[in-house]
Design a protein around this motif. Structure first.
Motif, mmCIF file in Angstrom:
data_model
loop_
_atom_site.group_PDB
_atom_site.id
_atom_site.type_symbol
_atom_site.label_atom_id
_atom_site.label_comp_id
_atom_site.label_asym_id
_atom_site.label_seq_id
_atom_site.Cartn_x
_atom_site.Cartn_y
_atom_site.Cartn_z
ATOM 1 N N SER A 83 0.697 -1.086 0.519
ATOM 2 C CA SER A 83 0.108 0.445 0.159
ATOM 3 C C SER A 83 1.041 0.874 -0.039
ATOM 4 O O SER A 83 0.724 1.550 -0.943
ATOM 5 C CB SER A 83 -0.825 -0.360 1.255
ATOM 6 N N ARG A 84 1.771 1.309 0.659
ATOM 7 C CA ARG A 84 2.432 2.729 0.672
ATOM 8 C C ARG A 84 3.434 2.581 -0.409
ATOM 9 O O ARG A 84 3.669 3.520 -0.567
ATOM 10 C CB ARG A 84 4.200 1.908 2.078
ATOM 11 N N THR A 85 3.961 1.528 -1.063
ATOM 12 C CA THR A 85 4.405 1.605 -2.220
ATOM 13 C C THR A 85 3.126 2.285 -3.583
ATOM 14 O O THR A 85 4.421 2.974 -4.252
ATOM 15 C CB THR A 85 4.678 0.262 -2.876
ATOM 16 N N ARG A 86 2.487 1.776 -3.591
ATOM 17 C CA ARG A 86 1.532 2.737 -4.714
ATOM 18 C C ARG A 86 0.915 3.860 -4.377
ATOM 19 O O ARG A 86 0.783 4.716 -4.794
ATOM 20 C CB ARG A 86 0.208 1.487 -4.433
ATOM 21 N N GLN A 87 1.128 3.997 -2.973
ATOM 22 C CA GLN A 87 1.220 5.563 -2.659
ATOM 23 C C GLN A 87 2.258 6.299 -2.798
ATOM 24 O O GLN A 87 1.889 7.174 -3.708
ATOM 25 C CB GLN A 87 0.361 5.536 -1.299
ATOM 26 N N ALA A 88 3.273 5.813 -3.112
ATOM 27 C CA ALA A 88 4.865 6.726 -3.247
ATOM 28 C C ALA A 88 4.440 6.751 -5.290
ATOM 29 O O ALA A 88 5.338 8.239 -5.097
ATOM 30 C CB ALA A 88 5.908 5.515 -2.546
ATOM 31 N N ILE A 89 3.969 5.989 -5.415
ATOM 32 C CA ILE A 89 4.519 5.598 -6.657
ATOM 33 C C ILE A 89 3.608 6.572 -7.333
ATOM 34 O O ILE A 89 3.504 7.766 -8.450
ATOM 35 C CB ILE A 89 3.709 3.984 -7.660
ATOM 36 N N GLY A 90 2.088 6.228 -6.740
ATOM 37 C CA GLY A 90 0.921 7.891 -7.200
ATOM 38 C C GLY A 90 1.828 8.828 -6.743
ATOM 39 O O GLY A 90 1.369 9.864 -7.308
ATOM 40 N N TYR A 91 2.113 9.616 -5.674
ATOM 41 C CA TYR A 91 2.828 11.006 -4.811
ATOM 42 C C TYR A 91 3.686 11.113 -6.693
ATOM 43 O O TYR A 91 3.920 12.518 -6.485
ATOM 44 C CB TYR A 91 3.079 10.786 -4.045
#
Length: 277
Positions: free
Chosen positions: A5-13
């Motif tokens: 989840s944090r990886t997807r969030q970082a990629i989104g940012y």
């Protein structure tokens, strides 16, 4: 799961930052060019920054042309036009949403249909009208023709339709008439929507170029910012560093307005035009 989840969030940012940078790139280049010496404006290969930061360009803008006059004209025209537009939109939006009168919906549809007419089509008849009024090359001609639009009435009508009818009934039970209900109850609730309309209208007036170009004869006396920027493109050539500096200065009023009304804008955009009965 948390790592994914944090990886997807970082990629989104990261993607959002890249998109924001792409949108900001022209603005960054404009600011950088405004600080360049004129000789560094077109270099091969092109560079973002010049050999020095020439802050004098911003002072030269006001000596090259009466740019302070253009700013004052633009602020005056945009502020007065916005005030009239917001006031008329508030009254008409309330009349179309809360008052009961014969033919209300038909009139509203006809009023709304004017949004389908491009403003460019109205330039010639509007100019003829201004000429008949003797308003050519006046501030009235810059303000009045575009101070009455259907968009504002639509936004306010849609907002007022979301307000419970019980508020009107309670105000009338307390002895308030239609005018007092509108001023004391409805207008305070409509502040976010009014802020959205005010920003849109101010920016529209501020950036208007074609109509001032048609109706203004004395550029030095009554030109607004877009028309004043055109004056930098003269027969003696164009000083691009000054054009960019003037463009940066012309952005400041709208940026300040957006910052001041940011909270109202967020609420207004969420509530404007939603719901209804």
């Amino acid at each position: 799961m948390k790592v994914a989840s944090r990886t997807r969030q970082a990629i989104g940012y990261a993607i959002l930052c890249l998109i924001a940078l792409a949108f900001m790139a022209p603005l960054i280049y404009m600011v950088a060019t405004s600080l360049k010496p004129e000789a560094d404006t077109f270099t091969t290969p092109p560079t973002l920054w010049g050999s020095e930061f020439r802050w004098q360009n911003y002072a030269d803008v006001f000596s090259y042309l009466p740019f302070q006059r253009f700013i004052l004209n633009g602020v005056f025209v945009a502020a007065v036009g916005t005030a009239i537009n917001v006031m008329v939109a508030a009254f008409s939006g309330y009349a179309f949403s809360r008052l009961r009168w014969r033919g209300r919906n038909v009139v509203f549809i006809l009023f709304l249909a004017t949004l389908m007419i491009p403003q460019d089509v109205l330039i010639i008849p509007m100019y003829v009208m201004m000429q008949n009024f003797g308003w050519v090359d006046t501030f009235q001609a810059l303000i009045i023709p575009w101070a009455f639009t259907a968009l504002g009435a639509f936004l306010l009508r849609q907002f007022f339709l979301t307000v419970p009818q019980e508020l009107d009934d309670a105000a009338r039970a307390d002895g308030a008439g239609t005018v007092r209900t509108f001023i004391a109850v409805m207008l305070p609730l409509a502040r976010p929507t009014l802020a959205v309309l005010a920003v849109f209208t101010f920016i529209s007036y501020w950036n208007s170029f074609l109509w001032p170009l048609v109706v203004v004869n004395d550029v030095n006396a009554r030109a607004t910012i877009p028309l004043g920027l055109q004056a930098f493109f003269g027969q003696q050539g164009t000083q691009w560093s000054l054009v960019m500096a003037a463009s940066v200065i012309s952005m400041l009023p709208t940026v300040i307005l957006l910052i001041l009304l940011q909270k109202h804008l967020v609420r207004g955009i969420v509530t404007s035009g939603l719901g209804g009965r």
